[in-house]
Design an enzyme around this catalytic site. Sequence first.
Site, short mmCIF file in Angstrom:
data_model
loop_
_atom_site.label_atom_id
_atom_site.label_comp_id
_atom_site.label_asym_id
_atom_site.label_seq_id
_atom_site.Cartn_x
_atom_site.Cartn_y
_atom_site.Cartn_z
N GLY A 106 4.15 36.25 57.71
CA GLY A 106 5.18 36.67 58.65
C GLY A 106 6.57 36.46 58.05
N GLY A 107 7.50 37.34 58.38
CA GLY A 107 8.88 37.18 57.91
C GLY A 107 8.97 37.35 56.40
CG ASP A 130 1.11 33.95 58.28
OD1 ASP A 130 1.54 33.62 57.18
OD2 ASP A 130 1.72 34.70 59.08
CE LYS A 174 -1.94 25.69 56.62
NZ LYS A 174 -2.30 24.28 56.70
CG MET A 190 7.92 26.52 62.86
SD MET A 190 7.14 25.89 61.37
CE MET A 190 8.46 26.12 60.17
CB THR A 225 13.70 35.50 57.11
OG1 THR A 225 13.16 34.27 57.56
CG2 THR A 225 15.21 35.49 57.27
CB ALA A 226 12.25 34.58 62.24
N PRO A 273 9.33 40.43 60.85
CG PRO A 273 11.15 41.12 62.11
CD PRO A 273 10.59 41.16 60.72
N1 SAH Z 1 8.21 33.01 56.94
C1 SAH Z 1 8.63 33.18 58.32
C2 SAH Z 1 8.76 31.86 59.04
C3 SAH Z 1 7.46 31.11 59.21
S1 SAH Z 1 7.64 29.66 60.17
C4 SAH Z 1 9.95 33.95 58.36
O1 SAH Z 1 10.57 34.15 57.30
O2 SAH Z 1 10.36 34.38 59.44
C5 SAH Z 1 7.25 30.24 61.78
C6 SAH Z 1 8.48 30.29 62.66
O3 SAH Z 1 9.23 31.45 62.37
C7 SAH Z 1 8.19 30.40 64.14
O4 SAH Z 1 7.92 29.12 64.69
C8 SAH Z 1 9.51 30.94 64.66
O5 SAH Z 1 10.49 29.94 64.72
C9 SAH Z 1 9.90 31.89 63.53
N2 SAH Z 1 9.51 33.29 63.80
C10 SAH Z 1 8.66 34.04 63.08
N3 SAH Z 1 8.58 35.30 63.58
C11 SAH Z 1 9.41 35.34 64.64
C12 SAH Z 1 9.79 36.36 65.58
N4 SAH Z 1 9.29 37.60 65.53
N5 SAH Z 1 10.68 36.03 66.54
C13 SAH Z 1 11.22 34.80 66.61
N6 SAH Z 1 10.90 33.80 65.75
C14 SAH Z 1 10.01 34.06 64.78
#
Ligand code: SAH
Length: 256
Positions: A94-95, A41, A63, A176, A124-125, A18
């Site tokens: 991310g995540g 990303d 993206k 999202m 993941t977030a 995150p």
């Molecule tokens: N693969 C990523 C998600 C990608 S989609 C994962 O597993 O987290 C992108 C969405 O992830 C963002 O719109 C938001 O809803 C969420 N997100 C990603 N990082 C975040 C964070 N640090 N805090 C809160 N939401 C987050």
Amino acid sequence: MPARTPLFTPVAFVGAGPGDADLLTLKALRLIAAADVVIHDRLVSADILALARPGAQLVAAGKEGFGPSTPQAVINSLITGHALAGARVVRLKGGDPVVFGRLDEEIEAIEAAGLTFEIVPGITAASAAAAAIGQSLTKRGRNAAVRFLTGHDMAGFADHDWRMLARPGEVAAIYMGKRAARFVQGRLLMHGADRATSVTVVENAARPNQRVIATTLDRLPADLDAAALSGPALTFLGLAPRAAEARISQSRQEFA
Ligand code: SAH
């Protein structure tokens, strides 16, 4: 001469978590530090990119839901182009790359180019946001399942089984979901959800600028407007921060 096997997997999809570099796996750290090219990303924080070795090429391939973005075909050919040229490529997402990460499209391009890949999971977030509010995503007697939803997909706001989600005790992590808040609220209320259902939005989970907005389904769009979020945000349906939950049950007892 024996067949030469490559010394490394040409492409690694690596979960960056995150945002807090301390939440990377050791494997992620090792691969980032060894990469020749890191294609990342927008969600990947500067602290994490700083772990690449000096001289590594960092490529931003952004993206964003409604904003400007790099076309998928361009990202695919960036990955395959560098890997075919012999570079160690880290595709840093991310995540966790396996959650709303458009992973399959990139894997297909890699396979079509005759390359191999590995996937390194990340936090993941939803996991980071649950930790931020002191809550468990599942709880005996409350919910035996948790759903990860996206607020929108390529066709616009995403459709889901609203009737099921409207039931008491349901827990969902909405990715999202910022722009979809009013849509989600409308669909859930239409299917009989309680207006007082807890909704919690965690912006910038596990980052220094983390913010928690504790609200209800009824007040969600208004409270989100007032909060004017600018970072990534995860919306929990059916969860309140632990501290707020304690206050809610205390005031219920006082009124009883
Ligand atoms: N693969 C990523 C998600 C990608 S989609 C994962 O597993 O987290 C992108 C969405 O992830 C963002 O719109 C938001 O809803 C969420 N997100 C990603 N990082 C975040 C964070 N640090 N805090 C809160 N939401 C987050």
